[in-house]
Design a protein around this motif. Structure first.
Motif, PDB file in Angstrom:
ATOM      1  N   SER A  47       8.543  -3.576  -1.304  1.00 35.53           N
ATOM      2  CA  SER A  47       9.797  -4.384  -1.568  1.00 35.53           C
ATOM      3  C   SER A  47      10.323  -5.741  -1.153  1.00 35.53           C
ATOM      4  O   SER A  47      11.277  -6.022  -1.223  1.00 35.53           O
ATOM      5  N   THR A  61       0.490  -3.344   7.398  1.00 35.86           N
ATOM      6  CA  THR A  61       0.201  -2.336   7.759  1.00 35.86           C
ATOM      7  C   THR A  61      -1.028  -2.321   7.627  1.00 35.86           C
ATOM      8  O   THR A  61      -1.499  -1.691   6.704  1.00 35.86           O
ATOM      9  N   MET A  88       6.791  -6.420  -9.023  1.00 39.54           N
ATOM     10  CA  MET A  88       7.210  -5.356  -9.193  1.00 39.54           C
ATOM     11  C   MET A  88       8.878  -5.174  -9.517  1.00 39.54           C
ATOM     12  O   MET A  88       9.771  -4.397  -9.950  1.00 39.54           O
ATOM     13  N   VAL A  89       8.922  -5.978  -8.399  1.00 41.30           N
ATOM     14  CA  VAL A  89      10.776  -6.369  -7.911  1.00 41.30           C
ATOM     15  C   VAL A  89      11.441  -6.415  -9.077  1.00 41.30           C
ATOM     16  O   VAL A  89      11.280  -7.677  -9.465  1.00 41.30           O
ATOM     17  N   TYR A  90      12.693  -5.737  -9.329  1.00 40.38           N
ATOM     18  CA  TYR A  90      12.774  -6.161 -10.960  1.00 40.38           C
ATOM     19  C   TYR A  90      14.399  -6.703 -10.386  1.00 40.38           C
ATOM     20  O   TYR A  90      14.967  -7.135 -11.469  1.00 40.38           O
ATOM     21  N   ASN A 145      -1.670  -5.447   3.307  1.00 35.51           N
ATOM     22  CA  ASN A 145      -1.278  -5.002   3.564  1.00 35.51           C
ATOM     23  C   ASN A 145      -0.161  -4.964   4.814  1.00 35.51           C
ATOM     24  O   ASN A 145      -0.643  -5.710   5.446  1.00 35.51           O
ATOM     25  N   MET A 159      13.277  -8.108  -2.676  1.00 31.97           N
ATOM     26  CA  MET A 159      13.975  -7.851  -3.273  1.00 31.97           C
ATOM     27  C   MET A 159      16.105  -7.088  -2.374  1.00 31.97           C
ATOM     28  O   MET A 159      15.717  -7.388  -1.929  1.00 31.97           O
ATOM     29  N   ALA A 198      13.529  -7.774   3.494  1.00 33.01           N
ATOM     30  CA  ALA A 198      13.526  -8.940   2.908  1.00 33.01           C
ATOM     31  C   ALA A 198      13.606  -9.437   2.024  1.00 33.01           C
ATOM     32  O   ALA A 198      12.866 -10.278   1.556  1.00 33.01           O
ATOM     33  N   GLN A 255       7.770   3.066 -17.906  1.00 38.13           N
ATOM     34  CA  GLN A 255       7.392   4.349 -17.311  1.00 38.13           C
ATOM     35  C   GLN A 255       8.647   5.658 -17.831  1.00 38.13           C
ATOM     36  O   GLN A 255       8.452   6.341 -18.280  1.00 38.13           O
ATOM     37  N   ALA A 267       0.572  -1.572  -0.047  1.00 33.71           N
ATOM     38  CA  ALA A 267       0.572  -0.386  -0.293  1.00 33.71           C
ATOM     39  C   ALA A 267       1.041   1.195  -0.202  1.00 33.71           C
ATOM     40  O   ALA A 267       0.685   2.264   0.177  1.00 33.71           O
ATOM     41  N   GLY A 268       1.816   1.429  -0.155  1.00 32.55           N
ATOM     42  CA  GLY A 268       2.827   2.480  -0.345  1.00 32.55           C
ATOM     43  C   GLY A 268       3.220   2.988  -1.962  1.00 32.55           C
ATOM     44  O   GLY A 268       1.751   3.116  -2.586  1.00 32.55           O
ATOM     45  N   GLY A 286       9.373  -6.426 -12.824  1.00 29.37           N
ATOM     46  CA  GLY A 286       8.903  -5.551 -12.725  1.00 29.37           C
ATOM     47  C   GLY A 286       9.840  -4.002 -13.829  1.00 29.37           C
ATOM     48  O   GLY A 286       9.889  -3.414 -13.444  1.00 29.37           O
ATOM     49  N   SER A 340       3.946  -5.479  -5.008  1.00 26.96           N
ATOM     50  CA  SER A 340       3.992  -3.817  -4.870  1.00 26.96           C
ATOM     51  C   SER A 340       4.813  -3.612  -3.669  1.00 26.96           C
ATOM     52  O   SER A 340       4.874  -2.418  -3.335  1.00 26.96           O
ATOM     53  N   ALA A 378       4.189   2.186  -4.780  1.00 26.94           N
ATOM     54  CA  ALA A 378       3.675   1.780  -5.946  1.00 26.94           C
ATOM     55  C   ALA A 378       2.473   1.359  -6.084  1.00 26.94           C
ATOM     56  O   ALA A 378       1.971   0.716  -7.204  1.00 26.94           O
ATOM     57  N   ALA A 379       2.467   0.871  -5.401  1.00 25.36           N
ATOM     58  CA  ALA A 379       0.051  -0.434  -5.052  1.00 25.36           C
ATOM     59  C   ALA A 379      -0.502   0.980  -5.345  1.00 25.36           C
ATOM     60  O   ALA A 379      -1.278   1.086  -6.044  1.00 25.36           O
TER      61      ALA A 379
HETATM   62  P1  NAP Z   1       7.482   2.482  -0.554  1.00 26.05           P
HETATM   63  O1  NAP Z   1       6.482   3.370  -0.046  1.00 26.05           O
HETATM   64  O2  NAP Z   1       8.152   1.954   0.593  1.00 26.05           O
HETATM   65  O3  NAP Z   1       6.079   0.834   0.119  1.00 26.05           O
HETATM   66  C1  NAP Z   1       6.336  -0.235  -0.084  1.00 26.05           C
HETATM   67  C2  NAP Z   1       5.680  -1.455   0.425  1.00 26.05           C
HETATM   68  O4  NAP Z   1       6.001  -2.611   0.855  1.00 26.05           O
HETATM   69  C3  NAP Z   1       4.187  -0.650   1.800  1.00 26.05           C
HETATM   70  O5  NAP Z   1       3.022  -1.525   1.321  1.00 26.05           O
HETATM   71  C4  NAP Z   1       4.963  -1.844   3.086  1.00 26.05           C
HETATM   72  O6  NAP Z   1       4.556  -1.898   4.246  1.00 26.05           O
HETATM   73  C5  NAP Z   1       5.875  -3.415   1.908  1.00 26.05           C
HETATM   74  N1  NAP Z   1       7.282  -4.056   2.958  1.00 26.05           N
HETATM   75  C6  NAP Z   1       8.117  -3.279   3.347  1.00 26.05           C
HETATM   76  N2  NAP Z   1       9.237  -4.522   3.996  1.00 26.05           N
HETATM   77  C7  NAP Z   1       7.541  -5.346   3.487  1.00 26.05           C
HETATM   78  C8  NAP Z   1       7.784  -6.436   4.810  1.00 26.05           C
HETATM   79  N3  NAP Z   1       9.378  -6.685   5.477  1.00 26.05           N
HETATM   80  N4  NAP Z   1       7.242  -7.172   4.858  1.00 26.05           N
HETATM   81  C9  NAP Z   1       5.786  -7.181   4.865  1.00 26.05           C
HETATM   82  N5  NAP Z   1       6.216  -5.426   3.455  1.00 26.05           N
HETATM   83  C10 NAP Z   1       7.058  -5.348   2.959  1.00 26.05           C
HETATM   84  O7  NAP Z   1       8.046   1.182  -1.863  1.00 26.05           O
HETATM   85  P2  NAP Z   1       7.097   1.641  -3.313  1.00 26.05           P
HETATM   86  O8  NAP Z   1       7.359   3.156  -3.982  1.00 26.05           O
HETATM   87  O9  NAP Z   1       5.713   1.195  -3.282  1.00 26.05           O
HETATM   88  O10 NAP Z   1       8.479   0.552  -3.996  1.00 26.05           O
HETATM   89  C11 NAP Z   1       7.998  -0.183  -3.572  1.00 26.05           C
HETATM   90  C12 NAP Z   1       8.599  -2.145  -4.609  1.00 26.05           C
HETATM   91  O11 NAP Z   1       7.940  -1.540  -5.882  1.00 26.05           O
HETATM   92  C13 NAP Z   1      10.803  -1.542  -4.514  1.00 26.05           C
HETATM   93  O12 NAP Z   1      10.910  -2.766  -4.418  1.00 26.05           O
HETATM   94  C14 NAP Z   1      10.858  -0.656  -5.631  1.00 26.05           C
HETATM   95  O13 NAP Z   1      11.445  -0.333  -6.454  1.00 26.05           O
HETATM   96  C15 NAP Z   1       9.222  -1.313  -6.677  1.00 26.05           C
HETATM   97  N6  NAP Z   1       9.350   0.086  -7.748  1.00 26.05           N
HETATM   98  C16 NAP Z   1       9.420  -1.175  -9.085  1.00 26.05           C
HETATM   99  C17 NAP Z   1       9.392  -0.299 -10.135  1.00 26.05           C
HETATM  100  C18 NAP Z   1       8.831  -0.898 -10.944  1.00 26.05           C
HETATM  101  O14 NAP Z   1       9.625   0.296 -12.188  1.00 26.05           O
HETATM  102  N7  NAP Z   1       9.224  -2.028 -11.433  1.00 26.05           N
HETATM  103  C19 NAP Z   1       8.392   0.858  -9.419  1.00 26.05           C
HETATM  104  C20 NAP Z   1       8.356   1.702  -8.878  1.00 26.05           C
HETATM  105  C21 NAP Z   1       8.442   1.006  -7.538  1.00 26.05           C
HETATM  106  P3  NAP Z   1       4.334  -1.293   5.373  1.00 26.05           P
HETATM  107  O15 NAP Z   1       2.662  -0.442   5.238  1.00 26.05           O
HETATM  108  O16 NAP Z   1       3.771  -2.363   6.181  1.00 26.05           O
HETATM  109  O17 NAP Z   1       5.699  -0.703   5.742  1.00 26.05           O
END
Ligand code: NAP
Length: 286
Positions: A196, A153, A224-226, A151, A199, A204, A254, A128-129, A247, A194, A131-132
């Motif tokens: 991390s 949280t 989304m993790v690449y 999520n 990654m 994790a 993008q 729910a961050g 991803g 979506s 990217a989500a």
């Molecule tokens: P973000 O805003 O920091 O959100 C992180 C998300 O991951 C939150 O939902 C968080 O849950 C969850 N999370 C993190 N660590 C966790 C764990 N140990 N166990 C369970 N849930 C966990 O980051 P974001 O920008 O959304 O990016 C998320 C991922 O997407 C990253 O890996 C990023 O590299 C990838 N991404 C890829 C692309 C692409 O072009 N392929 C584009 C954007 C992002 P909580 O809310 O509970 O903290």
């Protein structure tokens, strides 16, 4: 005059954007450099203000600045405003305009990688961050039947689902702990990670929220993790017999949309993909 573009983030060591975008500038013989600009939250306002200088074309924005950066810009495109996050800044007539191209990159690569039409499908979204937010918005715009947002949280999933309910009525928020997640997975047509989780170099690394027994063979599983390209979730989904999509395509599409906005030229997708894959394999061998 060499023009400058770059990416703001913290940390930035994982970013493939410099390799991907520089390949596109070089292909078009545009005199521009795409740089990594590691930027802490405290430094962000000053660093973004530098984009007003005449050398700069714009920038990308990544973790953790996609929401905060909106305060530093002169205007925000409607889609970015609806999603609540900016990943691209474009200098237009001396003003800084914020866009979200993550949603476009996600849906384009989902369709291209899986061959499915998301409309009327049931989607399970993990995370729910930032990217989500883009993925939930894009799936709702595509007319999916339902989105379940799971999520760690729960209250973040609840607030995202409240926002998405403005465009799609059937949205549920659940926690990633417990049986709700397994139940949602069992009836999902599309599963999108979506978070991390999985990654490389994250807390994790090596972990997946879902194991093969919980993934329907009929599902499309998108991670989304690449980095790594074979994530734990992708490998579980393969074992389940599902269609899998990584991803990297999202990052490329993008980035292609950004390149067009900065230069007015069509991005060389194949060249960018090749540069992204090469950069990824270099990271993997280090
Ligand atoms: P973000 O805003 O920091 O959100 C992180 C998300 O991951 C939150 O939902 C968080 O849950 C969850 N999370 C993190 N660590 C966790 C764990 N140990 N166990 C369970 N849930 C966990 O980051 P974001 O920008 O959304 O990016 C998320 C991922 O997407 C990253 O890996 C990023 O590299 C990838 N991404 C890829 C692309 C692409 O072009 N392929 C584009 C954007 C992002 P909580 O809310 O509970 O903290």
């Amino acid at each position: 005059m060499t023009r400058l573009v770059g990416i703001f983030g913290h940390p930035l060591s994982h970013s493939l954007s410099p390799a991907i975008q520089q390949a596109a500038f070089d292909y078009h013989k545009i005199d521009a450099l795409y740089q990594a600009w590691p930027t802490s939250p405290e430094e962000l306002a000053l660093e973004v203000a530098k984009l007003r200088g005449k050398l700069y074309l714009g920038a990308n924005v990544t973790i953790p600045h996609k929401v905060k950066v909106m305060q530093q810009l002169d205007s925000i495109d409607k889609m970015a405003m609806d999603i609540g996050a900016v990943n691209t800044i474009v200098k237009e007539n001396r003003t800084l305009v914020g866009y979200n191209t993550d949603a476009y990159g996600f849906i384009k690569s989902l369709k291209e990688g899986s061959g499915i039409d998301p409309s009327r499908k049931r989607a399970l979204l993990l995370g729910a961050g930032g990217a989500a937010r883009a993925a939930a918005y894009a799936l709702a715009q595509e007319g999916v039947a339902r989105i379940t947002i799971a999520n760690r949280t729960l209250n973040r999933a609840v607030s995202l689902s409240d926002e998405i309910r403005l465009i799609l009525s059937d949205v549920l928020a659940i926690s990633t702990d417990g049986s709700d997640l397994l139940k949602a997975a069992s009836s999902a047509d599309i599963i999108v990670n979506s978070t991390s989780m999985g990654m490389r170099h994250s807390e994790a690394e090596g972990q997946s929220l879902l194991h093969s027994e919980a993934i329907p063979a009929s599902a499309v599983v998108y991670d989304m993790v690449y980095n790594p390209s074979e994530t734990p979730l992708i490998s579980e989904a393969r074992q389940a017999g599902a269609i899998v999509v990584g991803g990297l395509g999202m990052l490329i599409h993008q980035g292609a949309a950004d390149f067009l906005k900065w230069t007015g030229k069509d991005a060389p997708i194949d060249i960018m993909m090749e540069a992204g894959e090469k950069a990824l394999s270099q990271i993997a061998s280090n």
